[in-house]
Motif scaffolding. Structure first.
Motif, PDB file in Angstrom:
ATOM      1  N   PRO A   1       0.830  -1.192   0.000  1.00  0.00           N
ATOM      2  CA  PRO A   1       0.000   0.000   0.000  1.00  0.00           C
ATOM      3  C   PRO A   1       0.875   1.256   0.000  1.00  0.00           C
ATOM      4  CG  PRO A   1      -0.074  -1.119   2.149  1.00  0.00           C
ATOM      5  CD  PRO A   1       0.693  -1.988   1.213  1.00  0.00           C
ATOM      6  N   ALA A   2       0.538   2.209  -0.792  1.00  0.00           N
ATOM      7  CA  ALA A   2       1.350   3.420  -0.905  1.00  0.00           C
ATOM      8  C   ALA A   2       0.446   4.632  -0.896  1.00  0.00           C
ATOM      9  CB  ALA A   2       2.157   3.400  -2.193  1.00  0.00           C
TER      10      ALA A   2
ATOM     11  N   LYS B   1       0.717   8.721  12.199  1.00  0.00           N
ATOM     12  CA  LYS B   1      -0.390   7.755  12.297  1.00  0.00           C
ATOM     13  C   LYS B   1      -0.506   6.929  11.021  1.00  0.00           C
ATOM     14  CE  LYS B   1      -3.498  10.039  15.551  1.00  0.00           C
ATOM     15  NZ  LYS B   1      -4.814  10.731  15.633  1.00  0.00           N
ATOM     16  N   GLN B   2      -0.351   7.591   9.861  1.00  0.00           N
ATOM     17  CA  GLN B   2      -0.371   6.853   8.575  1.00  0.00           C
ATOM     18  C   GLN B   2       0.740   5.813   8.539  1.00  0.00           C
ATOM     19  OE1 GLN B   2       0.134   9.425   5.193  1.00  0.00           O
ATOM     20  NE2 GLN B   2      -1.774  10.552   5.559  1.00  0.00           N
TER      21      GLN B   2
ATOM     22  N   ARG C   1       0.375   1.778   8.453  1.00  0.00           N
ATOM     23  CA  ARG C   1       0.959   0.986   7.377  1.00  0.00           C
ATOM     24  C   ARG C   1       1.883  -0.108   7.922  1.00  0.00           C
ATOM     25  NH1 ARG C   1       3.294   2.847   1.510  1.00  0.00           N
ATOM     26  NH2 ARG C   1       4.715   1.094   1.258  1.00  0.00           N
ATOM     27  N   VAL C   2       2.700   0.222   8.901  1.00  0.00           N
ATOM     28  CA  VAL C   2       3.593  -0.791   9.492  1.00  0.00           C
ATOM     29  C   VAL C   2       2.752  -1.903  10.117  1.00  0.00           C
ATOM     30  CG1 VAL C   2       5.258  -1.232  11.349  1.00  0.00           C
ATOM     31  CG2 VAL C   2       5.553   0.754   9.869  1.00  0.00           C
ATOM     32  N   GLU C   3       1.686  -1.519  10.804  1.00  0.00           N
ATOM     33  CA  GLU C   3       0.897  -2.535  11.510  1.00  0.00           C
ATOM     34  C   GLU C   3       0.042  -3.363  10.557  1.00  0.00           C
ATOM     35  OE1 GLU C   3      -0.853  -0.476  14.887  1.00  0.00           O
ATOM     36  OE2 GLU C   3       1.032  -0.808  15.972  1.00  0.00           O
ATOM     37  N   THR C   4      -0.343  -2.790   9.427  1.00  0.00           N
ATOM     38  CA  THR C   4      -1.103  -3.539   8.412  1.00  0.00           C
ATOM     39  C   THR C   4      -0.259  -4.665   7.835  1.00  0.00           C
ATOM     40  OG1 THR C   4      -2.290  -1.551   7.805  1.00  0.00           O
ATOM     41  CG2 THR C   4      -2.325  -3.327   6.202  1.00  0.00           C
ATOM     42  N   THR C   5       1.038  -4.415   7.721  1.00  0.00           N
ATOM     43  CA  THR C   5       1.893  -5.405   7.081  1.00  0.00           C
ATOM     44  C   THR C   5       2.473  -6.405   8.086  1.00  0.00           C
ATOM     45  OG1 THR C   5       3.766  -3.884   7.223  1.00  0.00           O
ATOM     46  CG2 THR C   5       2.501  -3.874   5.183  1.00  0.00           C
ATOM     47  N   ASP C   6       2.169  -6.214   9.374  1.00  0.00           N
ATOM     48  CA  ASP C   6       2.561  -7.233  10.358  1.00  0.00           C
ATOM     49  C   ASP C   6       1.721  -8.480  10.149  1.00  0.00           C
ATOM     50  OD1 ASP C   6       4.473  -5.839  11.665  1.00  0.00           O
ATOM     51  OD2 ASP C   6       3.238  -5.294  13.379  1.00  0.00           O
ATOM     52  N   THR C   7       2.358  -9.606  10.229  1.00  0.00           N
ATOM     53  CA  THR C   7       1.617 -10.862  10.168  1.00  0.00           C
ATOM     54  C   THR C   7       1.891 -11.600  11.463  1.00  0.00           C
ATOM     55  OG1 THR C   7       3.464 -11.805   8.967  1.00  0.00           O
ATOM     56  CG2 THR C   7       1.613 -11.018   7.660  1.00  0.00           C
TER      57      THR C   7
ATOM     58  N   ARG D   1      10.592  -4.164   6.489  1.00  0.00           N
ATOM     59  CA  ARG D   1       9.738  -5.105   7.229  1.00  0.00           C
ATOM     60  C   ARG D   1       8.572  -5.578   6.349  1.00  0.00           C
ATOM     61  NH1 ARG D   1       6.700  -4.012  12.877  1.00  0.00           N
ATOM     62  NH2 ARG D   1       8.718  -4.534  13.804  1.00  0.00           N
ATOM     63  N   GLU D   2       7.964  -4.646   5.614  1.00  0.00           N
ATOM     64  CA  GLU D   2       6.858  -5.006   4.702  1.00  0.00           C
ATOM     65  C   GLU D   2       7.290  -6.071   3.710  1.00  0.00           C
ATOM     66  OE1 GLU D   2       5.407  -1.676   2.373  1.00  0.00           O
ATOM     67  OE2 GLU D   2       5.052  -0.519   4.188  1.00  0.00           O
ATOM     68  N   ALA D   3       8.470  -5.813   3.135  1.00  0.00           N
ATOM     69  CA  ALA D   3       8.890  -6.591   1.979  1.00  0.00           C
ATOM     70  C   ALA D   3       9.722  -7.807   2.365  1.00  0.00           C
ATOM     71  CB  ALA D   3       9.714  -5.689   1.063  1.00  0.00           C
ATOM     72  N   ARG D   4      10.167  -7.842   3.593  1.00  0.00           N
ATOM     73  CA  ARG D   4      11.070  -8.877   4.106  1.00  0.00           C
ATOM     74  C   ARG D   4      12.450  -8.820   3.459  1.00  0.00           C
ATOM     75  NH1 ARG D   4       8.216 -12.406   7.320  1.00  0.00           N
ATOM     76  NH2 ARG D   4       6.101 -11.609   7.390  1.00  0.00           N
TER      77      ARG D   4
END
Lengths: 118, 118
Positions: free
Chosen positions: A7-8, A103-104, A108-114, B36-39
């Motif tokens: 996401p960008a 906040k954005q 974004r960092v937390e969206t990409t956490d798995t 982190r997103e992309a690993r």
């Protein structure tokens, strides 16, 4: 060729590209945040809260003053010289924009956490 | 003597004093977040996403590599030289800590907002 996609922002660049280094820098972000809390804050209080030398604090205050984000006023409290700092409307807006961008970024960092990341 | 008082961390210092400048700096925060997103992310992709010159990106990658937060690996994709960046476990933890501190800072700034501020 992109190695990954994610996401960008509207222009495709990462949210950090919208951060203003004048405001984002650690000490200056602290100065703006404390000054908004206090409305009018004394130099020595900032120095204590931010654990800085007077010289280092002065340097960052000059950057913020030159950018029009704070006003610096010298006066007296009794016989003791004091320096007071207030946030300008521009500074208030700049801090709000920084908080919005952070906040954005966090979203974004937390969206990409798995789950396996944590 | 304090000009004002306000909510503070356990040691009385402001939350920004806990931010690590290696991680907080705008470009480096972007590198860590994207990686982190992309690993595993390619140099050119970081450069585009962060809108940087190669020289500027290289400089920030060196700071992060020396701090043990990323690993930089040079290789080939077909005949083209490529540089790949991955986050180390230390880097992952450092990014999580930065995000945690930023949330504290945001919470504190927003707590001290009053309706007449906006």
């Amino acid at each position: 060729m992109k190695a990954v996609t994610g996401p960008a922002g509207p222009d495709g660049a990462h949210p950090v590209t919208g951060l203003d280094e004048v405001v984002h820098q650690r000490v200056r972000l602290g100065i703006l945040a404390i000054t908004r809390e206090a409305r009018r804050v004394e130099f020595g209080y900032l120095r204590t809260q931010l654990e800085l030398t007077a010289g280092n604090l002065s340097k960052h205050l000059s950057v913020l003053e030159e950018a029009g984000l704070i006003e610096v006023e010298k006066g007296y409290e009794g016989r003791r010289g004091r320096t007071w700092i207030t946030l300008t409307p521009t500074g208030d807006t700049a801090l709000s924009e920084e908080i919005g961008r952070l906040k954005q970024l966090i979203a974004r960092v937390e969206t990409t956490d798995t789950p396996e990341d944590r």
